[in-house]
Design a protein around this motif. Structure first.
Motif, PDB file in Angstrom:
ATOM      1  N   GLY A   1      -2.414 142.443  88.570  1.00 52.12           N
ATOM      2  CA  GLY A   1      -2.066 141.887  87.264  1.00 52.12           C
ATOM      3  C   GLY A   1      -0.675 141.274  87.251  1.00 52.12           C
ATOM      4  O   GLY A   1      -0.430 140.257  86.608  1.00 52.12           O
ATOM      5  N   ALA A   2       0.238 141.915  87.979  1.00 53.51           N
ATOM      6  CA  ALA A   2       1.629 141.465  87.978  1.00 53.51           C
ATOM      7  C   ALA A   2       1.753 140.062  88.557  1.00 53.51           C
ATOM      8  O   ALA A   2       2.494 139.224  88.060  1.00 53.51           O
ATOM      9  CB  ALA A   2       2.482 142.419  88.796  1.00 53.51           C
TER      10      ALA A   2
ATOM     11  N   GLY B   1       1.835 142.293  83.180  1.00 54.65           N
ATOM     12  CA  GLY B   1       0.471 142.261  83.709  1.00 54.65           C
ATOM     13  C   GLY B   1       0.147 143.478  84.561  1.00 54.65           C
ATOM     14  O   GLY B   1      -0.964 143.999  84.524  1.00 54.65           O
ATOM     15  N   ALA B   2       1.148 143.941  85.296  1.00 56.74           N
ATOM     16  CA  ALA B   2       0.937 145.070  86.210  1.00 56.74           C
ATOM     17  C   ALA B   2       0.562 146.331  85.443  1.00 56.74           C
ATOM     18  O   ALA B   2      -0.311 147.095  85.856  1.00 56.74           O
ATOM     19  CB  ALA B   2       2.199 145.314  87.018  1.00 56.74           C
ATOM     20  N   LEU B   3       1.238 146.554  84.333  1.00 55.01           N
ATOM     21  CA  LEU B   3       1.023 147.787  83.579  1.00 55.01           C
ATOM     22  C   LEU B   3      -0.255 147.718  82.766  1.00 55.01           C
ATOM     23  O   LEU B   3      -0.905 148.723  82.511  1.00 55.01           O
ATOM     24  CB  LEU B   3       2.222 148.056  82.664  1.00 55.01           C
ATOM     25  CG  LEU B   3       3.532 148.392  83.396  1.00 55.01           C
ATOM     26  CD1 LEU B   3       4.690 148.466  82.420  1.00 55.01           C
ATOM     27  CD2 LEU B   3       3.408 149.711  84.161  1.00 55.01           C
TER      28      LEU B   3
ATOM     29  N   ARG C   1      -2.549 150.751  81.504  1.00 53.30           N
ATOM     30  CA  ARG C   1      -3.680 151.189  82.303  1.00 53.30           C
ATOM     31  C   ARG C   1      -3.627 152.688  82.583  1.00 53.30           C
ATOM     32  O   ARG C   1      -2.542 153.260  82.724  1.00 53.30           O
ATOM     33  CB  ARG C   1      -3.685 150.430  83.622  1.00 53.30           C
ATOM     34  CG  ARG C   1      -2.472 150.794  84.476  1.00 53.30           C
ATOM     35  CD  ARG C   1      -2.166 149.775  85.550  1.00 53.30           C
ATOM     36  NE  ARG C   1      -3.323 149.573  86.412  1.00 53.30           N
ATOM     37  CZ  ARG C   1      -3.480 148.505  87.177  1.00 53.30           C
ATOM     38  NH1 ARG C   1      -2.552 147.556  87.209  1.00 53.30           N
ATOM     39  NH2 ARG C   1      -4.546 148.365  87.920  1.00 53.30           N
TER      40      ARG C   1
ATOM     41  N   PHE D   1      -1.929 147.594  91.161  1.00 51.87           N
ATOM     42  CA  PHE D   1      -0.753 147.365  90.309  1.00 51.87           C
ATOM     43  C   PHE D   1      -0.303 145.905  90.409  1.00 51.87           C
ATOM     44  O   PHE D   1      -0.018 145.246  89.419  1.00 51.87           O
ATOM     45  CB  PHE D   1       0.365 148.299  90.760  1.00 51.87           C
ATOM     46  CG  PHE D   1       1.649 148.173  89.977  1.00 51.87           C
ATOM     47  CD1 PHE D   1       1.769 148.756  88.717  1.00 51.87           C
ATOM     48  CD2 PHE D   1       2.741 147.498  90.505  1.00 51.87           C
ATOM     49  CE1 PHE D   1       2.961 148.666  87.996  1.00 51.87           C
ATOM     50  CE2 PHE D   1       3.935 147.402  89.786  1.00 51.87           C
ATOM     51  CZ  PHE D   1       4.045 147.986  88.535  1.00 51.87           C
TER      52      PHE D   1
ATOM     53  N   ASP E   1      -5.800 153.877  85.093  1.00 51.23           N
ATOM     54  CA  ASP E   1      -6.387 154.061  86.426  1.00 51.23           C
ATOM     55  C   ASP E   1      -5.315 154.399  87.465  1.00 51.23           C
ATOM     56  O   ASP E   1      -5.634 154.779  88.585  1.00 51.23           O
ATOM     57  CB  ASP E   1      -7.183 152.811  86.854  1.00 51.23           C
ATOM     58  CG  ASP E   1      -6.312 151.566  86.930  1.00 51.23           C
ATOM     59  OD1 ASP E   1      -5.316 151.487  86.156  1.00 51.23           O
ATOM     60  OD2 ASP E   1      -6.579 150.679  87.751  1.00 51.23           O
ATOM     61  N   ILE E   2      -4.030 154.249  87.110  1.00 46.38           N
ATOM     62  CA  ILE E   2      -2.938 154.688  87.991  1.00 46.38           C
ATOM     63  C   ILE E   2      -2.152 155.733  87.194  1.00 46.38           C
ATOM     64  O   ILE E   2      -1.951 155.578  85.986  1.00 46.38           O
ATOM     65  CB  ILE E   2      -2.023 153.499  88.387  1.00 46.38           C
ATOM     66  CG1 ILE E   2      -2.851 152.384  89.067  1.00 46.38           C
ATOM     67  CG2 ILE E   2      -0.896 153.949  89.303  1.00 46.38           C
ATOM     68  CD1 ILE E   2      -2.039 151.169  89.499  1.00 46.38           C
TER      69      ILE E   2
ATOM     70  N   LYS F   1       3.130 157.657  88.996  1.00 47.53           N
ATOM     71  CA  LYS F   1       3.220 156.569  89.973  1.00 47.53           C
ATOM     72  C   LYS F   1       3.695 155.285  89.302  1.00 47.53           C
ATOM     73  O   LYS F   1       4.541 154.569  89.842  1.00 47.53           O
ATOM     74  CB  LYS F   1       1.851 156.375  90.635  1.00 47.53           C
ATOM     75  CG  LYS F   1       1.924 155.660  91.943  1.00 47.53           C
ATOM     76  CD  LYS F   1       0.702 155.956  92.800  1.00 47.53           C
ATOM     77  CE  LYS F   1       0.818 157.293  93.532  1.00 47.53           C
ATOM     78  NZ  LYS F   1      -0.315 157.567  94.410  1.00 47.53           N
ATOM     79  N   LEU F   2       3.167 155.002  88.114  1.00 45.18           N
ATOM     80  CA  LEU F   2       3.602 153.792  87.412  1.00 45.18           C
ATOM     81  C   LEU F   2       5.097 153.878  87.089  1.00 45.18           C
ATOM     82  O   LEU F   2       5.845 152.911  87.254  1.00 45.18           O
ATOM     83  CB  LEU F   2       2.795 153.589  86.128  1.00 45.18           C
ATOM     84  CG  LEU F   2       1.331 153.171  86.325  1.00 45.18           C
ATOM     85  CD1 LEU F   2       0.590 153.172  84.983  1.00 45.18           C
ATOM     86  CD2 LEU F   2       1.217 151.794  86.989  1.00 45.18           C
TER      87      LEU F   2
END
Lengths: 203, 203
Positions: free
Chosen positions: B199-200, A199-201, A154, B196, A156-157, A161-162
């Motif tokens: 999705g995670a 999923g988070a990324l 993603r 974040f 959008d972040i 920060k990721l």
């Protein structure tokens, strides 16, 4: 780096030079003779400082493990990751490779895991020590950037920060888990974390 | 809790009782007179201990902010969250409500944010202090469980572990960010974290 030191007052410059000399002596001895075989006297001799000075800078041999780990990270692991990134691997694969390399090349050294955990419990929070500004954190940001370019991560972040989120989670795993630090439990912790991050990324 | 104390040696039991008395006195004074208006002398008087004893247990007034924050959390925030959960809200909404409640009801109190951050920099890593075994951590696990029951949160990772990941990320945000602790920057950090986590947690 050199220029930065030049701007400091003389006394602080000398302090940093002595510190650097001690760290370099310890790294060399740990790499050649091994951590267990190296004594504080050996380190003092090699760094050409008195025992008192050495203990003034590092009150235990264990406290020298964090600089040693940093050095291993920057000299060995970081270059491996950067070269692996050239093959355009999937983000999950690079992260897994990174975390497994840290395990195999750093954490399994004698005393390393226990020593690092003890160090990470010191005043500054672990994530500060191991993430921000540190090579490990930079590597993570680079991995994230590449994933963003590949359209796999993603945007959008921010990459910064990721990278920090990933680093924080990894470091917390290092500090909290591994009472039984078998390689299977490490691998399973990593795989769980990677599943979470997937999923988070992606976003 | 009472039973646990009964099993300890007398000396340790007395130590814990005194500690408890000091904490309760501080909490009461902070809640009624306010943190700024309360002096260490007021706290010693109310707890019926000498100034020396008080400083022996807590070297600064600021060190009493963490127990105060815990108390506010357990008495006010936790019940609000549990009652909100009965309405079967989406996980993201509960988490946002939780993080915003902490901000509005705890972090904005005088000295609280600065004090907590200073406390969290002390020896034990922040996430240990604020997450494992603590009410905050338990709330997160409860939120995750409900999300899992609703089919909104993945079940391939345990509620306990997911709760810990979320807690670690939130606490790290508390420690690292907020140099400019305006409410807008807090809200935007929280929203980024929630994006974040979205999705995670879904998997």
């Amino acid at each position: 780096m050199k220029q930065e030191i030049d701007r400091l007052p003389l006394r602080e410059r000398n302090r940093q030079r002595t510190m650097r000399r001690i760290i370099e002596a310890a790294i060399e001895l740990f790499s050649t003779a091994g951590y267990d075989q190296t004594t504080m006297d050996n380190i003092a001799d090699k760094a050409e400082v008195s025992r008192a000075t050495l203990f003034n800078y590092f009150s235990t041999k264990r406290a020298l493990l964090l600089p040693f780990a940093n050095d291993l990270y920057e000299k060995n692991i970081q270059p491996q990751i950067l070269s692996y990134l050239k093959e355009q691997p999937a983000t999950r694969d690079v992260l897994r490779f990174l975390f497994m390399s840290i395990y195999e090349q750093v954490l399994t050294l004698p005393e390393m895991e226990r020593g690092l955990r003890a160090e990470l419990f010191q005043p500054q929070p672990a994530m500060m020590k191991l993430s921000h500004g540190h090579g490990f954190f930079k590597t993570l940001v680079t991995i994230v950037q590449q994933g963003q370019q590949r359209g796999e991560i993603r945007t959008d972040i921010s990459d910064d920060k990721l990278g920090r989120y990933v680093g924080t989670l990894y470091v917390s795993l290092l500090v909290m888990e591994s009472k039984d630090s078998t390689s299977t439990s490490y691998v399973s912790e990593i795989d769980t974390l990677l599943a979470f991050l997937q999923g988070a990324l992606k976003g």
